[in-house]
Scaffold this active site. Structure first.
Site, PDB file in Angstrom:
ATOM      1  N   ARG A 120      46.923  44.591  54.560  1.00 17.08           N
ATOM      2  CA  ARG A 120      45.638  43.725  54.021  1.00 17.08           C
ATOM      3  C   ARG A 120      46.387  42.809  54.238  1.00 17.08           C
ATOM      4  O   ARG A 120      45.286  42.124  56.274  1.00 17.08           O
ATOM      5  CB  ARG A 120      45.578  43.236  52.970  1.00 17.08           C
ATOM      6  CG  ARG A 120      44.550  41.543  52.947  1.00 17.08           C
ATOM      7  CD  ARG A 120      44.206  41.618  51.153  1.00 17.08           C
ATOM      8  NE  ARG A 120      43.813  42.550  50.002  1.00 17.08           N
ATOM      9  CZ  ARG A 120      43.348  42.968  49.981  1.00 17.08           C
ATOM     10  NH1 ARG A 120      41.958  43.100  50.876  1.00 17.08           N
ATOM     11  NH2 ARG A 120      43.464  44.244  48.800  1.00 17.08           N
ATOM     12  N   TYR A 121      47.317  42.191  54.765  1.00 11.95           N
ATOM     13  CA  TYR A 121      47.669  40.972  55.160  1.00 11.95           C
ATOM     14  C   TYR A 121      48.362  41.455  57.188  1.00 11.95           C
ATOM     15  O   TYR A 121      48.749  42.577  57.107  1.00 11.95           O
ATOM     16  CB  TYR A 121      48.911  40.229  54.431  1.00 11.95           C
ATOM     17  CG  TYR A 121      48.540  39.686  53.639  1.00 11.95           C
ATOM     18  CD1 TYR A 121      47.478  38.680  53.677  1.00 11.95           C
ATOM     19  CD2 TYR A 121      48.402  39.644  52.278  1.00 11.95           C
ATOM     20  CE1 TYR A 121      46.919  38.449  51.958  1.00 11.95           C
ATOM     21  CE2 TYR A 121      47.996  40.144  51.031  1.00 11.95           C
ATOM     22  CZ  TYR A 121      47.231  38.524  50.988  1.00 11.95           C
ATOM     23  OH  TYR A 121      46.786  38.891  48.854  1.00 11.95           O
ATOM     24  N   ARG A 124      52.386  42.650  56.801  1.00 13.07           N
ATOM     25  CA  ARG A 124      53.061  43.559  55.712  1.00 13.07           C
ATOM     26  C   ARG A 124      52.139  44.201  54.574  1.00 13.07           C
ATOM     27  O   ARG A 124      51.136  44.144  54.377  1.00 13.07           O
ATOM     28  CB  ARG A 124      54.021  41.997  54.094  1.00 13.07           C
ATOM     29  CG  ARG A 124      52.640  41.552  53.966  1.00 13.07           C
ATOM     30  CD  ARG A 124      53.574  39.932  53.298  1.00 13.07           C
ATOM     31  NE  ARG A 124      52.464  39.016  52.122  1.00 13.07           N
ATOM     32  CZ  ARG A 124      51.199  38.672  53.104  1.00 13.07           C
ATOM     33  NH1 ARG A 124      51.420  38.260  54.196  1.00 13.07           N
ATOM     34  NH2 ARG A 124      50.741  37.596  52.793  1.00 13.07           N
ATOM     35  N   CYS A 133      52.911  54.381  35.077  1.00 16.95           N
ATOM     36  CA  CYS A 133      53.929  53.106  34.200  1.00 16.95           C
ATOM     37  C   CYS A 133      54.378  53.703  32.468  1.00 16.95           C
ATOM     38  O   CYS A 133      54.316  55.060  32.416  1.00 16.95           O
ATOM     39  CB  CYS A 133      52.710  52.077  33.642  1.00 16.95           C
ATOM     40  SG  CYS A 133      52.124  51.665  35.588  1.00 16.95           S
ATOM     41  N   CYS A 137      48.952  48.166  30.767  1.00 16.13           N
ATOM     42  CA  CYS A 137      48.873  47.721  30.100  1.00 16.13           C
ATOM     43  C   CYS A 137      47.474  47.534  30.535  1.00 16.13           C
ATOM     44  O   CYS A 137      46.255  47.407  31.234  1.00 16.13           O
ATOM     45  CB  CYS A 137      49.221  46.163  31.667  1.00 16.13           C
ATOM     46  SG  CYS A 137      50.752  45.791  31.553  1.00 16.13           S
ATOM     47  N   CYS A 140      44.856  46.624  33.617  1.00 16.02           N
ATOM     48  CA  CYS A 140      45.757  46.801  35.189  1.00 16.02           C
ATOM     49  C   CYS A 140      44.711  46.421  36.153  1.00 16.02           C
ATOM     50  O   CYS A 140      43.507  47.962  36.201  1.00 16.02           O
ATOM     51  CB  CYS A 140      45.967  48.192  34.892  1.00 16.02           C
ATOM     52  SG  CYS A 140      47.053  48.703  36.652  1.00 16.02           S
ATOM     53  N   ARG A 142      44.924  47.819  39.118  1.00 18.56           N
ATOM     54  CA  ARG A 142      44.838  49.638  39.599  1.00 18.56           C
ATOM     55  C   ARG A 142      43.935  50.270  38.095  1.00 18.56           C
ATOM     56  O   ARG A 142      44.929  51.712  38.824  1.00 18.56           O
ATOM     57  CB  ARG A 142      46.369  49.869  39.991  1.00 18.56           C
ATOM     58  CG  ARG A 142      45.882  49.746  41.298  1.00 18.56           C
ATOM     59  CD  ARG A 142      47.027  49.357  42.074  1.00 18.56           C
ATOM     60  NE  ARG A 142      48.038  48.530  43.015  1.00 18.56           N
ATOM     61  CZ  ARG A 142      48.620  47.442  42.717  1.00 18.56           C
ATOM     62  NH1 ARG A 142      49.321  48.012  42.162  1.00 18.56           N
ATOM     63  NH2 ARG A 142      48.475  46.551  43.761  1.00 18.56           N
ATOM     64  N   ASP A 301      42.144  39.639  36.819  1.00 13.72           N
ATOM     65  CA  ASP A 301      41.185  40.616  38.370  1.00 13.72           C
ATOM     66  C   ASP A 301      39.699  40.750  37.492  1.00 13.72           C
ATOM     67  O   ASP A 301      39.428  40.711  36.119  1.00 13.72           O
ATOM     68  CB  ASP A 301      41.584  41.410  38.624  1.00 13.72           C
ATOM     69  CG  ASP A 301      42.545  40.840  40.052  1.00 13.72           C
ATOM     70  OD1 ASP A 301      42.785  39.970  40.465  1.00 13.72           O
ATOM     71  OD2 ASP A 301      44.069  42.121  40.097  1.00 13.72           O
ATOM     72  N   ASP A 338      42.292  36.866  43.322  1.00 13.05           N
ATOM     73  CA  ASP A 338      42.850  37.717  44.445  1.00 13.05           C
ATOM     74  C   ASP A 338      41.118  37.505  44.756  1.00 13.05           C
ATOM     75  O   ASP A 338      40.541  38.343  43.808  1.00 13.05           O
ATOM     76  CB  ASP A 338      42.899  39.049  44.094  1.00 13.05           C
ATOM     77  CG  ASP A 338      44.145  39.276  44.562  1.00 13.05           C
ATOM     78  OD1 ASP A 338      43.951  39.982  45.744  1.00 13.05           O
ATOM     79  OD2 ASP A 338      45.569  40.354  44.088  1.00 13.05           O
ATOM     80  N   LYS A 345      45.023  36.984  48.153  1.00 10.58           N
ATOM     81  CA  LYS A 345      45.528  36.506  46.973  1.00 10.58           C
ATOM     82  C   LYS A 345      44.716  34.404  47.911  1.00 10.58           C
ATOM     83  O   LYS A 345      45.810  33.769  48.720  1.00 10.58           O
ATOM     84  CB  LYS A 345      46.978  36.441  46.766  1.00 10.58           C
ATOM     85  CG  LYS A 345      47.337  37.728  45.870  1.00 10.58           C
ATOM     86  CD  LYS A 345      48.432  37.163  46.467  1.00 10.58           C
ATOM     87  CE  LYS A 345      49.499  38.789  45.280  1.00 10.58           C
ATOM     88  NZ  LYS A 345      49.600  40.170  47.144  1.00 10.58           N
TER      89      LYS A 345
HETATM   90  C1  LIG Z   1      49.948  40.599  46.946  1.00  7.65           C
HETATM   91  C2  LIG Z   1      49.745  41.422  48.032  1.00  7.65           C
HETATM   92  C3  LIG Z   1      50.880  41.642  48.990  1.00  7.65           C
HETATM   93  C4  LIG Z   1      53.002  40.574  48.859  1.00  7.65           C
HETATM   94  O1  LIG Z   1      51.811  39.534  48.853  1.00  7.65           O
HETATM   95  P1  LIG Z   1      52.971  38.043  48.837  1.00  7.65           P
HETATM   96  O2  LIG Z   1      51.777  36.833  48.646  1.00  7.65           O
HETATM   97  O3  LIG Z   1      53.228  38.601  50.132  1.00  7.65           O
HETATM   98  O4  LIG Z   1      53.607  38.706  47.760  1.00  7.65           O
HETATM   99  C5  LIG Z   1      50.858  42.155  49.935  1.00  7.65           C
HETATM  100  N1  LIG Z   1      49.604  43.193  50.670  1.00  7.65           N
HETATM  101  C6  LIG Z   1      48.725  43.203  49.537  1.00  7.65           C
HETATM  102  C7  LIG Z   1      47.525  44.308  50.058  1.00  7.65           C
HETATM  103  C8  LIG Z   1      48.694  42.143  47.846  1.00  7.65           C
HETATM  104  O5  LIG Z   1      47.357  42.721  47.447  1.00  7.65           O
HETATM  105  S1  SF4 Z   2      49.456  46.230  35.296  1.00  4.99           S
HETATM  106 FE1  SF4 Z   2      49.390  48.722  36.067  1.00  4.99          FE
HETATM  107  S2  SF4 Z   2      50.334  49.062  37.393  1.00  4.99           S
HETATM  108 FE2  SF4 Z   2      51.352  47.564  36.338  1.00  4.99          FE
HETATM  109  S3  SF4 Z   2      52.902  47.240  34.913  1.00  4.99           S
HETATM  110 FE3  SF4 Z   2      50.746  47.343  33.721  1.00  4.99          FE
HETATM  111  S4  SF4 Z   2      49.555  49.254  33.778  1.00  4.99           S
HETATM  112 FE4  SF4 Z   2      51.312  49.488  35.423  1.00  4.99          FE
END
Ligand SMILES: *Cc1c(COP(=O)(O)O)cnc(C)c1O
Ligand code: SF4
Length: 395
Positions: A120-121, A124, A133, A137, A140, A142, A301, A338, A345
């Site tokens: 996305r960025y 990185r 996991c 959670c 979560c 995801r 989220d 997010d 973010k």
């Molecule tokens: C959170 C995240 C990152 C890392 O973001 P930082 O602000 O550098 O910690 C990179 N890619 C994605 C898709 C993210 O959600």
């Molecule tokens: S937030 Fe989601 S990915 Fe992270 S530890 Fe909890 S269940 Fe696992």
């Protein structure tokens, strides 16, 4: 006699497992094998509310329930509102989808050049290496893929992902996440890290993991010795409540810190769990003592079934307001949302700038006093001329 900085860290071992030996308890394989993941397991150990019983039955086709004995032992069996309990035991409300909720609230699936790799960025990437996991959670972000029981599955394309990274020189930072990468064996992790480190433009590697909290026994001296070969390597842990920071967790974090791994903490702001300045202050102070720098405080989220766990946005701002200036700067995380649908973010801060116009900025400090900061006044030409003369005429 000096007071210990750790007097408020306690152990709950062996909690609800009075007959287990300390060797078994300290063995992460025993912890994983003895996770609580059925209604019967749960009901054999604590009394559930009707809402929890219904929640567990619904969770089976959404996001699995799984709780390590270590984490389960932090649960107060007599308090349905226990902040540890509410993070991992589902409730009836989880089955309801509010109109604003989504299965992929951060729009990750639409930002994957390769399945499993979110880019996305500019510089990185987020590399989703597993869908498992140690515990799950309930909020979560995801949960669409994590735990393996939902409709969607994570299908990380390893070879394609590595090739993408190799031919994309603008990527200098790789964040391994999932799921929880520290659930892999040492040798599997080592292979992944070796392959990443062989890419010259990758400067910085991070691992996002809740294992130090859910399963501190996994942070073995052998794991730490392996990880330290891949510096600069950071770890982002995920802790939400001071109760999670037990003596076992403190020692596990100490081993990682001693291996030279800088650590940040990511917390999720959760309704009735950690949504007060008092709880957050205690959490961040304990984290600093474990050599973990609070990094992000996330607004929860818009994941499906999370409305009972989410707070108003103003709550996060109120918490930052209550920390900034009142305590160590290192202890204050950045509050972020997010951007729903895929904005990345977005930082949110209380307003310290009251107004800004005609060369002056009106500010307030953490105590509410106001201050004015003027723009720079350029030196007038005559003044400079005079200074120049003085600098040449004197002996
Ligand atoms: C959170 C995240 C990152 C890392 O973001 P930082 O602000 O550098 O910690 C990179 N890619 C994605 C898709 C993210 O959600
Ligand atoms: S937030 Fe989601 S990915 Fe992270 S530890 Fe909890 S269940 Fe696992």
């Amino acid at each position: 006699m000096s007071a210990s900085p750790f007097s408020d860290f306690v152990s709950h071992a062996p909690g609800h497992w009075p007959d287990v030996s300390p060797e078994d308890w300290g063995d992460y394989k025993w912890q994983l094998k003895n996770r609580i993941n059925t209604l019967a397991d749960l009901e054999a150990r604590i009394e559930l509310t009707d809402s929890e019983r219904a929640g567990v039955l619904l969770a089976g086709s959404k996001l699995a329930m799984s709780i390590t004995p270590h984490f389960f032992s932090l649960i107060d069996p007599n308090d349905p509102d226990c902040p540890v309990r509410r993070q991992v035991i589902p409730r009836l409300e989880e089955g309801w989808t509010a109109p604003e909720e989504m299965s992929d609230p951060c729009g990750e699936d639409s930002h994957m050049p390769v399945p499993g790799l979110v880019h996305r960025y500019p510089d990185r990437v987020l590399f989703l290496v597993t869908d498992r996991c140690a515990s799950y959670c309930r909020y979560c972000t995801r949960s669409r893929v994590v735990s393996g029981v939902g409709e969607q599955h994570l299908e990380t394309q390893w070879e394609q992902a590595f090739q993408y990274l190799e031919k994309t020189p603008q990527v200098r930072d790789v964040l391994l996440s999932g799921g929880d990468p520290l659930l892999f064996s040492d040798s599997k992790l080592e292979k992944i890290l070796t392959r990443l480190r062989a890419i010259p433009h990758i400067e910085f590697v991070r691992i996002g993991s809740r294992i130090p909290i859910f399963l501190p026994q996994r942070i073995t001296p052998e794991l730490c010795a392996m990880l330290r070969k891949f510096h600069p390597l950071f770890i982002s842990i995920h802790s939400n409540h001071p109760k999670e920071l037990t003596t076992e967790v403190r020692d596990a974090l100490g081993r990682l810190a001693d291996a030279g791994i800088p650590m940040g903490n990511q917390s999720v702001l959760l309704n009735g769990i950690n949504d007060s300045v008092d709880v957050q202050r205690t959490l961040v102070h304990k984290l600093l003592r474990c050599r973990v720098r609070p990094y992000y405080l996330y607004q929860c989220d818009l994941i499906t079934g999370s409305s009972h766990l989410r707070t108003n946005v103003s709550k996060g701002l109120e918490i930052i307001e209550g920390l900034r200036g009142h305590t160590t700067g290192y202890a204050v995380p950045q509050f972020v949302i997010d951007g729903p649908g895929g904005g990345g973010k977005i930082p949110l801060n209380p307003d310290y700038v009251l107004e800004s116009h005609e060369g002056r900025t009106l500010l307030r400090n953490y105590e509410g006093e106001t201050f004015e900061y003027p723009e720079p006044t350029p030196a007038p030409a005559e003044a400079l001329e005079l200074l120049k003369e003085r600098s040449t005429c004197c002996p």
